[in-house]
Write an enzyme that holds these catalytic residues in place. Sequence first.
Site, mmCIF file in Angstrom:
data_model
loop_
_atom_site.group_PDB
_atom_site.id
_atom_site.type_symbol
_atom_site.label_atom_id
_atom_site.label_comp_id
_atom_site.label_asym_id
_atom_site.label_seq_id
_atom_site.Cartn_x
_atom_site.Cartn_y
_atom_site.Cartn_z
ATOM 1 N N TYR A 1 -4.191 3.914 7.804
ATOM 2 C CA TYR A 1 -5.592 3.463 7.917
ATOM 3 C C TYR A 1 -6.168 3.845 9.274
ATOM 4 O O TYR A 1 -5.978 4.969 9.721
ATOM 5 C CB TYR A 1 -5.721 1.940 7.663
ATOM 6 C CG TYR A 1 -4.672 1.384 6.756
ATOM 7 C CD1 TYR A 1 -4.686 1.732 5.402
ATOM 8 C CD2 TYR A 1 -3.658 0.560 7.215
ATOM 9 C CE1 TYR A 1 -3.719 1.235 4.547
ATOM 10 C CE2 TYR A 1 -2.685 0.065 6.367
ATOM 11 C CZ TYR A 1 -2.723 0.407 5.040
ATOM 12 O OH TYR A 1 -1.771 -0.070 4.215
ATOM 13 N N VAL B 1 1.183 -3.703 3.729
ATOM 14 C CA VAL B 1 1.159 -5.018 4.378
ATOM 15 C C VAL B 1 2.403 -5.861 4.077
ATOM 16 O O VAL B 1 2.537 -6.970 4.584
ATOM 17 C CB VAL B 1 -0.124 -5.841 4.069
ATOM 18 C CG1 VAL B 1 -1.356 -5.200 4.690
ATOM 19 C CG2 VAL B 1 -0.293 -6.086 2.584
ATOM 20 N N SER C 1 0.795 -1.242 0.000
ATOM 21 C CA SER C 1 0.000 0.000 0.000
ATOM 22 C C SER C 1 0.820 1.281 0.000
ATOM 23 O O SER C 1 0.260 2.359 -0.203
ATOM 24 C CB SER C 1 -0.926 0.033 1.206
ATOM 25 O OG SER C 1 -2.056 -0.744 0.942
ATOM 26 N N TYR D 1 -3.750 -2.251 -10.168
ATOM 27 C CA TYR D 1 -3.635 -2.102 -8.708
ATOM 28 C C TYR D 1 -2.727 -3.175 -8.087
ATOM 29 O O TYR D 1 -1.857 -2.875 -7.268
ATOM 30 C CB TYR D 1 -5.038 -2.134 -8.078
ATOM 31 C CG TYR D 1 -5.002 -2.154 -6.572
ATOM 32 C CD1 TYR D 1 -4.664 -1.015 -5.850
ATOM 33 C CD2 TYR D 1 -5.282 -3.328 -5.866
ATOM 34 C CE1 TYR D 1 -4.605 -1.047 -4.458
ATOM 35 C CE2 TYR D 1 -5.222 -3.360 -4.479
ATOM 36 C CZ TYR D 1 -4.889 -2.221 -3.786
ATOM 37 O OH TYR D 1 -4.811 -2.249 -2.412
ATOM 38 N N LYS E 1 0.362 3.385 -2.889
ATOM 39 C CA LYS E 1 -0.808 4.263 -3.031
ATOM 40 C C LYS E 1 -0.409 5.735 -2.997
ATOM 41 O O LYS E 1 -1.058 6.581 -3.612
ATOM 42 C CB LYS E 1 -1.830 3.978 -1.920
ATOM 43 C CG LYS E 1 -2.495 2.610 -2.075
ATOM 44 C CD LYS E 1 -3.319 2.233 -0.848
ATOM 45 C CE LYS E 1 -3.920 0.837 -1.046
ATOM 46 N NZ LYS E 1 -4.527 0.298 0.181
#
Length: 304
Positions: free
Chosen positions: A240, A258, A63, A188, A66
């Site tokens: 998050y 992760v 992530s 993605y 991102k």
Amino acid sequence: MDYQQVLNEIYSEITPFVGKGKVADYIPALARVDANQFAMAVVTIDGKVFSVGDSATPFSIQSISKALTFTMAFAKHGDRVWERVGKEPSGNAFNSLIQLEYEQGIPRNPFINAGALVISDLILSLYDNPLESLRGFARELSANSTIDYNAEVALSEMEHGNRNAALAYFMRSFGNVTHNVDQVLNFYFHQCSLEMTAIDLARSFLFLANHGVIPNTGRRVLTQSQAKRTSALMLTTGLYNESGEFAFRVGIPAKSGVGGGIVGVIPQLLAVAAWSPALNKYGNSTAAFEALERFTTKTGVSVF
Ligand code: GLN
């Protein structure tokens, strides 16, 4: 400031946290990673590099990518990105579906999975060769021409990506995903499979510490205002539903993945990355979190 001394100290203290938690076993290709690894690296705006541990070992940035894809979209599309994605913390897990229905398919922010999938969809519209452009951008930022996708990790996620597929289909029903879902997922999962070492990762985020300009080359990636906004989003949403705790304990804008990596920036000064594969219940690396807290505590540098 003797950053090497600080990293050495952290390295000697971190052992009890390494291996605590569990690796991201919902992605079979990541389930095999040795949890007993740890790396930390600091790269300063003026180009000095400090590192400890397994800092030459590439890992899956997951992530953390991102923030890179969001930067690519923000750079090209400007404030129109906010028509598709919000800028508030979600308070839910990174792969949660729950808010999407009552918020009409507009994800809370670009750093949860739903938001990143919308950004992937946008990148497919904005760039002619999206995967090449992203890889080129990652190579440019890290000053490392060997940076690449890990096809095995991407495939492993594709084969076990029902939850991300559900998010993408659901948003497509609201018109907030416009491409074919498989195309969006393929982009993605590849972005998540990018591999970097802790040193590559720290260097890649220096542009955010430097008002949007890559220090190495002088190329402006984002305007100063866009760089500020991207860093602000990382501070409020980059970990998050543990972003509040991270801001409280570490006090810098950061992004986790992760794969066990966390990268943070200290404006005008440096970028710092820590990596250790075992994750806490929020999907953030236990040891990397702890190491970064020690870094800002020992050095006294943070944004506060
Ligand atoms: N590829 C992972 C997923 O989509 C990324 C999640 C993460 O790093 N938090 O589930």
